[in-house]
Each structure stands twice: as structure tokens, then as C-alpha cells.
Design a protein around this motif. Structure first.
Motif, PDB file in Angstrom:
ATOM      1  N   VAL A  40      -8.644  -4.975  -1.873  1.00 44.30           N
ATOM      2  CA  VAL A  40     -10.069  -5.342  -1.817  1.00 44.30           C
ATOM      3  C   VAL A  40     -10.226  -6.761  -1.300  1.00 44.30           C
ATOM      4  N   LEU A  41      -9.392  -7.662  -1.827  1.00 46.61           N
ATOM      5  CA  LEU A  41      -9.425  -9.050  -1.396  1.00 46.61           C
ATOM      6  C   LEU A  41      -9.254  -9.142   0.116  1.00 46.61           C
ATOM      7  N   LEU A  95       0.799  -1.225   0.000  1.00 48.33           N
ATOM      8  CA  LEU A  95       0.000   0.000   0.000  1.00 48.33           C
ATOM      9  C   LEU A  95       0.835   1.281   0.000  1.00 48.33           C
ATOM     10  N   PRO A  96       1.877   1.332   0.835  1.00 48.58           N
ATOM     11  CA  PRO A  96       2.700   2.556   0.801  1.00 48.58           C
ATOM     12  C   PRO A  96       3.302   2.773  -0.582  1.00 48.58           C
ATOM     13  N   ILE A  97       3.724   1.680  -1.226  1.00 48.28           N
ATOM     14  CA  ILE A  97       4.320   1.780  -2.558  1.00 48.28           C
ATOM     15  C   ILE A  97       3.310   2.379  -3.530  1.00 48.28           C
ATOM     16  N   ALA A  98       2.097   1.824  -3.476  1.00 54.42           N
ATOM     17  CA  ALA A  98       1.054   2.316  -4.373  1.00 54.42           C
ATOM     18  C   ALA A  98       0.773   3.791  -4.108  1.00 54.42           C
ATOM     19  N   ASP A  99       0.757   4.118  -2.842  1.00 53.21           N
ATOM     20  CA  ASP A  99       0.532   5.521  -2.478  1.00 53.21           C
ATOM     21  C   ASP A  99       1.588   6.422  -3.071  1.00 53.21           C
ATOM     22  N   SER A 153      -0.795  -0.495  -9.629  1.00 49.17           N
ATOM     23  CA  SER A 153      -1.808  -0.010  -8.671  1.00 49.17           C
ATOM     24  C   SER A 153      -3.091  -0.807  -8.781  1.00 49.17           C
ATOM     25  N   LEU A 154      -3.346  -1.352  -9.975  1.00 47.33           N
ATOM     26  CA  LEU A 154      -4.522  -2.196 -10.113  1.00 47.33           C
ATOM     27  C   LEU A 154      -4.381  -3.443  -9.258  1.00 47.33           C
ATOM     28  N   ILE A 155      -3.210  -4.093  -9.367  1.00 49.00           N
ATOM     29  CA  ILE A 155      -2.973  -5.311  -8.583  1.00 49.00           C
ATOM     30  C   ILE A 155      -3.046  -5.013  -7.097  1.00 49.00           C
TER      31      ILE A 155
END
Lengths: 233, 134, 310
Positions: free
Chosen positions: C63-64, C35-39, C55-57
Motif C-alpha cells: 500500500v505504501l 509479493l511473490p512470497i506473500a502470494d 502478510s500484513l507487513i
């Protein structure tokens, strides 16, 4: 000396249906007894009452002098007319379960029987055919050294070879202190193995006799007598 | 031994008959061991109690002896076996004569039919004792 | 015999639940890392296809994780109830031929069910903390707890009471289901229909009983509230006077709040709130336990003397 099985005045009602009515029955040790009757005559109900899966509406059932309960379940080995194991269990889990919960279970004997059937311990129960499942259950039930064996329709719906296997297993495991009760409507197949027969009709005991007595007095096999007695039309 | 049971008589009686025949015919020789109750029950697919009753009956007839340690054996009493053989044969003969009577042949006619059949089979007639069966 | 049943029950259920719990924790860890990476990627202006793919993955994994975590306690309860339902079906021919009493069967299954349900809740809490650990979740939670403690709020007793309440409420849920399933054959020919009807009735009865019990049990709390409130009003200067005084000093909101919470007035209020909370939590737990006992006795009766396995 208490009778091995003492059923007294047992009536069992399910709502408005009467499955058994005023049934009296006493069995001693060392016999192979046929509980015979057409479908719906109350055979399975009677067997379940002795095992303790049902409680009588009236009357009492005692095994070796004790009322049906936890103590009698130790003495009774029951083969139901259906698969009672979780399909996801493996065969060796079923063996383990019996070994764990029944003191009189002979693991070596069970393994020997299963090996003779060609069933591997790690096979999943659901991968076995219906006939195989029944044989596994029979092997487990007969590997116990119980006082009373109750086999509910053990040969219904199996092929002749399986039927022979079942009869052989019963004969092989016979011993003097134990009694085997075979509940069935297929009499011709088991008659040679029976000592005594109990005829049930519409929830009542119609007749109790030894096989020899019927053959001597009527000059017919029990199967023939049964067909006459229970002629349906 | 092949086991096939009729419906109209108790099984133990039929077992007795069949073993008796085996002894008489020599299939079960004198002194030979009989299978155990359990083994015979499995072979014939009958109740062990039934086999037990049959064995007791055979013992009371004197055809079988029980030894405390080694199980059951066929009697070695040749005279007894011979006597049973005779008795059985007599029964068969009487039945034969009765059958012939029901067909309309009297005893003399039945005997000549018998001699004819025996001659065809190359056996000598009249005056011979039954051969000793090994 | 009881121990054997318990052991067997845990072994069978562990095969189902441990993988689920492991999945929750693992997903939590994965999300904690990703999550931090995506952020950070979202913060940069260049948005390549690769970035969007990543970011999709990450989004899907998140969500999962949330789906798993919110469903976990329910899934555990559903599995537990289904197992019990099956145990009274064809499998019952096996279980009730065993030389074990109805109590033993019931206790083994209830214990196992309770353990797994409570464990599920703990796992959910732990994995949520883990997931947001990179955002300082641990810090926020421990800071909050420390602050509350410094103002005199009795965290430990309240936390313990809360856990007891959670366990009792779970126990009550489980036994309500068990009792319904046990009674079913006596209500209807259809086991499923009978269980459903029995459960609806039982649930209504439990809720009604619990509400009634709480309204009685909360009286001491109301009494305490009344007396302390009176006490506060009588013994302390008006709250509004204080607020004016502090306002005029021109200090910041946080400092103001801190000072406020350190007054005697505040500490009385805090102890009032915590005492009432404790009493209510305790009452609710007791209520749940009482109802649980009732359903346990009902189940035992219908699995014992009145057993009717179809």
C-alpha cells in the motif's frame, strides 16, 4: 561625472495609495547618508526602487549613470528589513550563494566577520536568533565591495550591543568610492555616523542637508530637529 | 580617550576641542602619534569623514602635523602650544568673570574670591607663570 | 549567470527529490521480492499467526508503495510550485537583487521543474515495472511491444511523440502556475488570493485554447481517416466476409487474430490509426508548447519590467 544615485521625478503608486511623489535625490560617493522618516513615509519603497525590486510609476532611477537593471545590481549591496534566506539553508550555503553570484564578494572577510560573531558555517539559518540572522545578513552585505550600500532599518529591533556592532561594521567598511544609505526611524543611534540626512515625509523629500549644517544652524542634533519636524500631534 | 558628544554642535568641532584639550593638558604629548582616521572613527563611533574634517581643522590650527609616510603627530612647536594654552585660559577667565558678574560680583570681588580659593588649595597667588606641563 | 542559477536550483531541489525517487525505487524492489512470497503463503492451507503477520507487513508495504507512486508526480509538482511561490515572497528580496534578468530566473526554475516532473513520471513507470518484474512484467511489456511492432505499428515514433507530449503538457502546467504567481500582486493585495484567482482564470483559458487548437489541428487527421476509410471500403472485400471465412476454418482465437492482423486490410487500418495518433499527439504537443510560450512571456513580463515585490 555621473552622480552615484540619481532619482528623478519618481512617483510610485500602489493602486490608490501614493507611496512616493515627485522625489528628486542625488547622492555622490564616499558618504554615509541617513534616509530618515517616520514609518510609512516611503523610505523602504524608495530603497526598493533603487535596488530594482519595484518599478516607478513615473520618473527614473539611475545608479552610476545606468538605469536600474542587471548592471546596477552588480554595484548595489542591499540589506532588506526582513530575513530573505530559506530557513533550511546553512550559513555557509548563504556565504556560498553570495560568493557565487557577486563578483565583488570577499569570502575571507565574510568568514572573518562571522567568526567574530561566533557563528559556525554549518549552523542552520533557522537555528539562529532574529538578531543573529540580521547580523549574518549584514556581514554578507558589507563583505561586498559595492558602490552603493542600501541598509533598510539595520538597527530596528536589535539590542544595543548589536547596534554598536552594526555601526562599527559600517564605519570599518567605509571607503571613498562607496556610499552607504541607512534607512531608519531611529536617528539618535546613528546620527554620529552620518554625513548627510534626507528627511522623507508622506512620500516627499522634506529636506536634504548635512548633519554638520543642521547642528551649526540650529544648535540641535538631527534627532531633536527630526522630532520637532515630525511631531505627530 | 573617552568620547561623549553634545547634541548642539557639529561633531567634528567637538573632536577638535577634545584633541586640543588633550594636547594642552599633556595627555597627547608633543610629537606623539595620533590614531589613524579609521581607528579614531571606530573608537569614537563617528563617520570617518567627520574625523578627517577634524584632523584638517587641527592641522590648520597648527596643532597637528601630517607626515607623508608616518601619519599624523602632535606638533612639537612648544611656543604655539603655549599660545593656545594662554588663549584658552583667557577664554576661561573671561567666562569666569562674566559668570561672577551675573552673580552680582564685580571684577575686584571676583579676584579676591579667587585668591581665597587658591590660598585654600595651597597655591601661591599672583606673579607666577603657569607650570610647564610635561 | 544562467548556468549558476540552474546549478543552484538543481542542487536545492535534488536534496528534496532524490530521496523520494530513491524511496520509490527501493520500495518497488522490496515489493518485487516480497509479493511473490506473500502470494505463496496465501496458497498454503496452514495459516499461522506468523503468516498473518508477514502478510500484513507485506500488504502495508505494498500500500505504501502504491500511495507513494501515485502521489509522486503530484508531490513533485506541488513542491515545485511552492518553491516558486516562496521565491517571489520574502526570498524574492534575495533573488531579485542578484544581477540576473527575469528570463534567467524563469528559465532556470522552469528547466529544473520540468526535469524533475518528467523524471518523476519516468521513475513511477520504472518502479511499477520493477515491482511487478517477478510476475513477468518486463516480459509482458516487451512482448506486447514486439507483437505490435510485428503488425506494423510504429512503436518508436509513437513512443517518442508520447514522451514529447508528456513533457509539453507538464511544461504547460508548470508555466500556468508560474504565470499565475507572477501576476498575483497586480490582481490583489493578498498574494495567495491573487495567485488562486489568476490560476483559475489561466487554467480555464489554457483548456479552452487547447481544445480550440485541437479541434482545428485534428482536421488533417479526420481528413485522413475519411479518405482511408473510403479507400478501405472500396478496395477490400467486406470485413464480415473475411470473418465468416476464417470462422469456417475453425482455428483458435489467437491464431485468428494473428492472421487477421497480418492482412493488408489490417495493416492499412493499423497505419491509419498510427498516423492519426501521431498527428493528434503532435498537435496536442504543439498546442501545449504554444500555450507554454504564452505563459512564459507573461511570467517574464511580470517578473521583469513590472516586478512589484511586496
Amino acid at each position: 561625472m555621473d552622480a552615484l544615485l540619481d532619482v528623478r521625478g519618481v512617483t510610485k503608486r500602489f493602486g490608490n495609495t501614493v507611496a512616493l511623489e515627485h522625489v528628486d535625490l542625488m547622492l555622490g560617493p564616499g558618504r554615509i547618508v541617513g534616509l530618515l522618516g517616520p514609518n510609512g513615509s516611503g523610505k523602504t519603497t524608495l530603497v526598493k526602487l533603487v535596488v530594482g525590486l519595484l518599478t516607478p510609476t513615473q520618473g527614473s532611477v539611475a545608479v552610476a549613470g545606468m538605469p536600474v537593471g542587471t548592471q546596477t545590481k552588480r554595484l548595489v549591496s542591499y540589506l532588506p528589513d526582513r530575513t530573505c534566506f530559506d530557513n533550511r539553508m546553512k550559513v555557509r550555503d548563504c556565504v556560498g550563494l553570495y560568493a557565487d553570484f557577486y563578483e565583488d564578494f570577499d569570502i575571507a572577510k565574510a568568514k572573518e566577520m562571522l567568526a567574530a560573531l561566533g557563528i559556525e558555517g554549518r549552523a542552520a539559518f533557522r537555528s539562529l536568533s532574529k538578531g543573529m540572522k540580521e547580523k549574518v545578513q549584514l556581514a554578507l552585505v558589507m563583505s561586498r565591495k559595492a558602490r552603493l550600500y542600501l541598509l533598510d532599518e539595520p538597527i530596528g529591533g536589535v539590542d544595543p550591543a548589536a547596534r554598536d556592532y552594526i555601526l562599527e561594521t559600517i564605519i570599518r567598511n567605509y571607503f571613498e568610492e562607496g556610499t552607504v544609505v541607512i534607512s531608519t526611524h531611529l536617528i539618535a543611534d546613528v546620527e554620529t555616523v552620518l554625513d548627510d540626512v534626507v528627511f522623507l515625509r508622506d512620500g516627499r523629500v522634506e529636506r536634504v542637508s548635512s548633519v554638520d549644517a543642521i547642528r551649526e544652524s540650529q544648535g540641535k542634533s538631527v534627532d531633536q530637529v527630526f522630532r520637532e519636524v515630525f511631531r505627530c500631534c | 580617550m573617552e568620547w561623549a558628544f553634545a547634541d548642539d554642535r557639529p561633531i567634528y568641532a567637538q573632536i577638535v576641542e577634545q584633541i586640543e584639550m588633550g594636547i594642552l593638558s599633556g595627555e597627547c604629548p608633543a610629537g606623539s602619534a595620533l590614531p589613524s582616521v579609521r581607528a579614531l572613527a571606530l573608537e569614537a563611533e563617528v563617520n570617518p569623514n567627520t574625523v578627517q574634517r577634524a584632523f584638517l581643522e587641527l592641522e590648520s590650527l597648527g596643532l597637528v602635523r601630517t607626515h607623508r609616510t608616518s601619519g599624523r603627530t602632535v606638533t612639537e612647536d612648544g611656543e604655539l602650544v603655549m599660545a593656545v594654552r594662554r588663549r584658552t585660559a583667557q577664554g576661561r577667565v573671561e567666562r569666569f568673570l562674566a559668570d561672577m558678574r551675573s552673580l552680582g560680583f564685580d571684577a575686584a570681588q571676583a579676584v579676591s574670591l579667587l585668591a581665597e580659593a587658591a590660598g585654600q588649595q595651597g597655591c601661591s597667588v599672583l606673579g607666577s607663570e603657569p607650570k610647564d606641563v610635561r | 549567470m544562467l548556468l549558476k542559477l540552474i546549478r543552484h536550483e538543481f542542487k536545492s531541489t535534488a536534496r528534496v527529490f532524490l530521496p523520494l525517487f530513491a524511496a520509490a525505487i527501493v520500495l518497488a524492489g522490496v515489493n518485487a521480492l516480497l509479493l511473490p512470497i506473500a502470494d505463496n503463503m496465501g496458497n498454503s492451507t496452514a495459516s499461522t499467526v506468523f503468516d498473518m503477520g508477514v502478510s500484513l507487513i507485506v500488504g502495508l508495504l505494498a500500500v505504501l508503495f502504491f500511495v507513494l507512486v501515485s502521489a509522486l508526480p503530484i508531490v513533485v509538482l506541488v513542491v515545485v510550485v511552492i518553491r516558486f511561490y516562496r521565491a517571489l515572497g520574502d526570498e524574492g528580496y534575495l533573488w531579485f537583487s542578484l544581477p540576473a534578468t527575469a528570463s534567467q530566473h524563469l528559465l532556470a526554475r522552469t528547466l529544473s521543474a520540468l526535469t524533475w516532473c518528467v523524471a518523476a513520471i519516468v521513475v513511477v513507470a520504472a518502479s511499477l515495472l520493477l515491482c511487478f518484474s517477478s510476475y513477468g512484467a518486463f516480459g509482458v511489456v516487451s512482448g506486447f511491444l514486439a507483437a505490435a511492432a510485428s503488425y506494423g505499428f510504429p512503436i518508436v515514433p509513437v513512443a517518442v511523440m508520447l514522451l514529447i507530449l508528456i513533457a509539453s503538457a507538464t511544461l504547460m502546467s508548470i508555466l500556468t502556475f508560474y504565470a499565475s504567481i507572477a501576476v498575483a500582486p497586480h490582481i490583489s493585495q493578498s498574494r495567495f488570493g491573487g495567485s488562486l484567482v489568476a490560476y483559475l482564470i489561466a487554467q480555464v483559458a489554457s483548456s479552452a485554447a487547447l481544445t480550440a487548437f485541437l479541434s482545428v489541428a485534428s482536421v488533417p487527421g479526420q481528413v485522413m481517416f475519411g479518405s482511408t476509410f473510403y479507400d478501405l471500403q472500396y478496395n477490400y472485400p467486406a470485413f464480415s466476409d473475411y470473418v465468416d471465412k476464417v470462422d469456417s476454418l475453425g482455428i483458435g482465437y489467437e491464431a485468428w487474430l494473428d492472421a487477421l492482423l497480418r492482412t493488408d486490410y489490417a495493416s492499412s487500418a493499423i497505419s491509419l490509426i498510427s498516423n492519426i495518433s501521431l498527428v493528434l499527439l503532435c498537435a496536442a504537443a504543439v498546442g501545449c508548447l504554444l500555450i507554454s510560450v504564452v505563459w512564459y512571456l507573461v511570467s517574464r513580463h511580470f517578473l521583469g519590467r513590472q516586478l512589484n515585490l511586496s
